[in-house]
Scaffold this motif. Sequence first.
Motif, PDB file in Angstrom:
ATOM      1  N   THR A 182      -3.338  -6.622  -6.042  1.00 33.40           N
ATOM      2  CA  THR A 182      -4.097  -6.394  -4.813  1.00 33.40           C
ATOM      3  C   THR A 182      -3.763  -7.463  -3.778  1.00 33.40           C
ATOM      4  O   THR A 182      -3.554  -7.158  -2.600  1.00 33.40           O
ATOM      5  CB  THR A 182      -5.610  -6.381  -5.109  1.00 33.40           C
ATOM      6  N   LYS A 183      -3.672  -8.704  -4.209  1.00 30.66           N
ATOM      7  CA  LYS A 183      -3.345  -9.807  -3.293  1.00 30.66           C
ATOM      8  C   LYS A 183      -1.925  -9.643  -2.736  1.00 30.66           C
ATOM      9  O   LYS A 183      -1.695  -9.820  -1.546  1.00 30.66           O
ATOM     10  CB  LYS A 183      -3.482 -11.147  -4.009  1.00 30.66           C
ATOM     11  N   LEU A 232      -0.151  -6.878  -2.410  1.00 29.55           N
ATOM     12  CA  LEU A 232      -0.131  -5.752  -1.472  1.00 29.55           C
ATOM     13  C   LEU A 232      -0.777  -6.131  -0.141  1.00 29.55           C
ATOM     14  O   LEU A 232      -0.256  -5.805   0.926  1.00 29.55           O
ATOM     15  CB  LEU A 232      -0.835  -4.535  -2.067  1.00 29.55           C
ATOM     16  N   ALA A 233      -1.892  -6.837  -0.186  1.00 33.46           N
ATOM     17  CA  ALA A 233      -2.585  -7.246   1.046  1.00 33.46           C
ATOM     18  C   ALA A 233      -1.706  -8.180   1.875  1.00 33.46           C
ATOM     19  O   ALA A 233      -1.601  -8.026   3.098  1.00 33.46           O
ATOM     20  CB  ALA A 233      -3.915  -7.911   0.711  1.00 33.46           C
ATOM     21  N   GLU A 234      -1.066  -9.146   1.226  1.00 28.69           N
ATOM     22  CA  GLU A 234      -0.196 -10.082   1.956  1.00 28.69           C
ATOM     23  C   GLU A 234       0.994  -9.352   2.579  1.00 28.69           C
ATOM     24  O   GLU A 234       1.362  -9.610   3.727  1.00 28.69           O
ATOM     25  CB  GLU A 234       0.287 -11.195   1.024  1.00 28.69           C
ATOM     26  N   THR A 235       1.585  -8.444   1.833  1.00 26.11           N
ATOM     27  CA  THR A 235       2.732  -7.697   2.352  1.00 26.11           C
ATOM     28  C   THR A 235       2.301  -6.781   3.483  1.00 26.11           C
ATOM     29  O   THR A 235       2.993  -6.656   4.499  1.00 26.11           O
ATOM     30  CB  THR A 235       3.402  -6.900   1.224  1.00 26.11           C
ATOM     31  N   ARG A 236       1.163  -6.149   3.337  1.00 29.97           N
ATOM     32  CA  ARG A 236       0.627  -5.274   4.391  1.00 29.97           C
ATOM     33  C   ARG A 236       0.412  -6.074   5.671  1.00 29.97           C
ATOM     34  O   ARG A 236       0.733  -5.620   6.768  1.00 29.97           O
ATOM     35  CB  ARG A 236      -0.676  -4.638   3.898  1.00 29.97           C
ATOM     36  N   ASP A 237      -0.107  -7.290   5.546  1.00 32.39           N
ATOM     37  CA  ASP A 237      -0.319  -8.154   6.711  1.00 32.39           C
ATOM     38  C   ASP A 237       1.005  -8.510   7.382  1.00 32.39           C
ATOM     39  O   ASP A 237       1.105  -8.546   8.608  1.00 32.39           O
ATOM     40  CB  ASP A 237      -1.061  -9.427   6.311  1.00 32.39           C
ATOM     41  N   LYS A 238       2.043  -8.774   6.583  1.00 34.09           N
ATOM     42  CA  LYS A 238       3.359  -9.089   7.149  1.00 34.09           C
ATOM     43  C   LYS A 238       3.927  -7.890   7.908  1.00 34.09           C
ATOM     44  O   LYS A 238       4.507  -8.044   8.982  1.00 34.09           O
ATOM     45  CB  LYS A 238       4.324  -9.519   6.043  1.00 34.09           C
ATOM     46  N   VAL A 239       3.776  -6.684   7.348  1.00 35.60           N
ATOM     47  CA  VAL A 239       4.261  -5.477   8.031  1.00 35.60           C
ATOM     48  C   VAL A 239       3.493  -5.277   9.330  1.00 35.60           C
ATOM     49  O   VAL A 239       4.081  -4.957  10.371  1.00 35.60           O
ATOM     50  CB  VAL A 239       4.133  -4.236   7.113  1.00 35.60           C
ATOM     51  N   GLU A 253      -0.435  -2.286  22.197  1.00 34.05           N
ATOM     52  CA  GLU A 253      -0.729  -0.911  22.603  1.00 34.05           C
ATOM     53  C   GLU A 253       0.058   0.102  21.783  1.00 34.05           C
ATOM     54  O   GLU A 253       0.232   1.242  22.194  1.00 34.05           O
ATOM     55  CB  GLU A 253      -0.408  -0.733  24.100  1.00 34.05           C
ATOM     56  N   SER A 254       0.536  -0.286  20.626  1.00 33.97           N
ATOM     57  CA  SER A 254       1.343   0.577  19.780  1.00 33.97           C
ATOM     58  C   SER A 254       0.593   1.845  19.412  1.00 33.97           C
ATOM     59  O   SER A 254      -0.604   1.837  19.166  1.00 33.97           O
ATOM     60  CB  SER A 254       1.724  -0.174  18.509  1.00 33.97           C
ATOM     61  N   GLU A 255       1.338   2.960  19.331  1.00 36.55           N
ATOM     62  CA  GLU A 255       0.749   4.245  18.951  1.00 36.55           C
ATOM     63  C   GLU A 255       0.807   4.479  17.454  1.00 36.55           C
ATOM     64  O   GLU A 255       0.552   5.576  16.995  1.00 36.55           O
ATOM     65  CB  GLU A 255       1.494   5.380  19.658  1.00 36.55           C
ATOM     66  N   LEU A 256       1.153   3.462  16.684  1.00 39.20           N
ATOM     67  CA  LEU A 256       1.297   3.634  15.248  1.00 39.20           C
ATOM     68  C   LEU A 256      -0.053   3.755  14.567  1.00 39.20           C
ATOM     69  O   LEU A 256      -1.036   3.175  15.018  1.00 39.20           O
ATOM     70  CB  LEU A 256       2.049   2.452  14.646  1.00 39.20           C
ATOM     71  N   PRO A 257      -0.083   4.477  13.448  1.00 42.51           N
ATOM     72  CA  PRO A 257      -1.332   4.574  12.694  1.00 42.51           C
ATOM     73  C   PRO A 257      -1.628   3.259  12.002  1.00 42.51           C
ATOM     74  O   PRO A 257      -0.739   2.422  11.838  1.00 42.51           O
ATOM     75  CB  PRO A 257      -1.027   5.671  11.666  1.00 42.51           C
ATOM     76  N   PRO A 258      -2.873   3.072  11.587  1.00 46.06           N
ATOM     77  CA  PRO A 258      -3.193   1.847  10.846  1.00 46.06           C
ATOM     78  C   PRO A 258      -2.502   1.860   9.493  1.00 46.06           C
ATOM     79  O   PRO A 258      -2.128   2.908   8.986  1.00 46.06           O
ATOM     80  CB  PRO A 258      -4.715   1.932  10.689  1.00 46.06           C
ATOM     81  N   LEU A 259      -2.333   0.686   8.927  1.00 46.51           N
ATOM     82  CA  LEU A 259      -1.744   0.588   7.602  1.00 46.51           C
ATOM     83  C   LEU A 259      -2.662   1.256   6.585  1.00 46.51           C
ATOM     84  O   LEU A 259      -3.878   1.197   6.703  1.00 46.51           O
ATOM     85  CB  LEU A 259      -1.531  -0.877   7.233  1.00 46.51           C
ATOM     86  N   VAL A 260      -2.066   1.883   5.597  1.00 46.00           N
ATOM     87  CA  VAL A 260      -2.862   2.552   4.574  1.00 46.00           C
ATOM     88  C   VAL A 260      -3.380   1.532   3.576  1.00 46.00           C
ATOM     89  O   VAL A 260      -2.777   0.489   3.366  1.00 46.00           O
ATOM     90  CB  VAL A 260      -2.045   3.629   3.817  1.00 46.00           C
ATOM     91  N   GLU A 261      -4.504   1.835   2.992  1.00 45.56           N
ATOM     92  CA  GLU A 261      -5.020   0.997   1.920  1.00 45.56           C
ATOM     93  C   GLU A 261      -4.338   1.446   0.635  1.00 45.56           C
ATOM     94  O   GLU A 261      -4.373   2.621   0.286  1.00 45.56           O
ATOM     95  CB  GLU A 261      -6.542   1.157   1.799  1.00 45.56           C
ATOM     96  N   LEU A 262      -3.699   0.539  -0.035  1.00 50.27           N
ATOM     97  CA  LEU A 262      -2.967   0.872  -1.252  1.00 50.27           C
ATOM     98  C   LEU A 262      -3.747   0.403  -2.460  1.00 50.27           C
ATOM     99  O   LEU A 262      -4.196  -0.731  -2.520  1.00 50.27           O
ATOM    100  CB  LEU A 262      -1.594   0.212  -1.230  1.00 50.27           C
ATOM    101  N   ASP A 263      -3.896   1.287  -3.412  1.00 50.94           N
ATOM    102  CA  ASP A 263      -4.573   0.977  -4.655  1.00 50.94           C
ATOM    103  C   ASP A 263      -3.513   0.704  -5.705  1.00 50.94           C
ATOM    104  O   ASP A 263      -2.733   1.592  -6.033  1.00 50.94           O
ATOM    105  CB  ASP A 263      -5.451   2.165  -5.066  1.00 50.94           C
ATOM    106  N   PRO A 264      -3.437  -0.507  -6.238  1.00 51.47           N
ATOM    107  CA  PRO A 264      -2.391  -0.811  -7.212  1.00 51.47           C
ATOM    108  C   PRO A 264      -2.604  -0.143  -8.559  1.00 51.47           C
ATOM    109  O   PRO A 264      -1.718  -0.158  -9.388  1.00 51.47           O
ATOM    110  CB  PRO A 264      -2.461  -2.336  -7.343  1.00 51.47           C
ATOM    111  N   SER A 265      -3.760   0.453  -8.781  1.00 50.39           N
ATOM    112  CA  SER A 265      -3.971   1.140 -10.047  1.00 50.39           C
ATOM    113  C   SER A 265      -3.296   2.508  -9.982  1.00 50.39           C
ATOM    114  O   SER A 265      -3.299   3.151  -8.951  1.00 50.39           O
ATOM    115  CB  SER A 265      -5.461   1.301 -10.331  1.00 50.39           C
ATOM    116  N   PRO A 266      -2.706   2.962 -11.069  1.00 48.17           N
ATOM    117  CA  PRO A 266      -1.958   4.219 -11.044  1.00 48.17           C
ATOM    118  C   PRO A 266      -2.862   5.448 -11.086  1.00 48.17           C
ATOM    119  O   PRO A 266      -3.067   6.042 -12.125  1.00 48.17           O
ATOM    120  CB  PRO A 266      -1.073   4.126 -12.291  1.00 48.17           C
ATOM    121  N   ALA A 267      -3.398   5.809  -9.936  1.00 45.41           N
ATOM    122  CA  ALA A 267      -4.201   7.029  -9.846  1.00 45.41           C
ATOM    123  C   ALA A 267      -3.266   8.158  -9.448  1.00 45.41           C
ATOM    124  O   ALA A 267      -2.695   8.158  -8.376  1.00 45.41           O
ATOM    125  CB  ALA A 267      -5.289   6.862  -8.799  1.00 45.41           C
TER     126      ALA A 267
END
Length: 189
Positions: A134-135, A137-144, A155-169
């Motif tokens: 989880t940590k 993924l959160a750090e990498t998401r912040d870098k992206v 003013e970017s038109e990009l969508p927000p970053l998705v929340e990634l669940d590291p558990s294999p659902a």
Amino acid sequence: ETGGINAEYMGRHGVGTHWYPNGDVYTGYWAEGERSGIGRLFLTNGDKIEGQWRADRTEGWASLYQKNGDWFEGHWKSGLREGPGVWHYETRKQVYKGEWHLGVAKCGVIEDVPEKADAEPSHFIPRCELVDATKVLAETRDKVAAMRLRLNGPESELPPLVELDPSPAVLNQEEYENEMRGSEYAPDW
């Protein structure tokens, strides 16, 4: 002077089909001579891209279907995968859910699909476990997110970053489509 508009296709506006000299075929909406709106591009290599277009490039929600059966669906910007997306590796029976930046996967999780009958590891991503996934993924998401902000501004038109669940659902196709229906980035089914 064409004002930056592709002079060869200047008259295209509305719905139509165009056969390119290299064998590619686009069918869909046009605006001022450029692919714009909803459309499909059939590539000579057997791949197909369908979804939203703007300024002659894939822009918004679109899907890439490859000849080998693998497919990607997600957000695109300026013809590149950018933002949340899912790559379905049909041949490997795996799914990668994650974030893309400038066409490159930056962070995400890979899961086996329910139909996978063996425990064969992926040939492109080794099976591994992180002490604190989880940590990471959160750090990498912040870098992206920081890269996007530097590149596109606030003013970017990009969508927000998705929340990634590291558990294999693992979702089946019906569960996945139901989950995507609630997303503002999902296509109209």
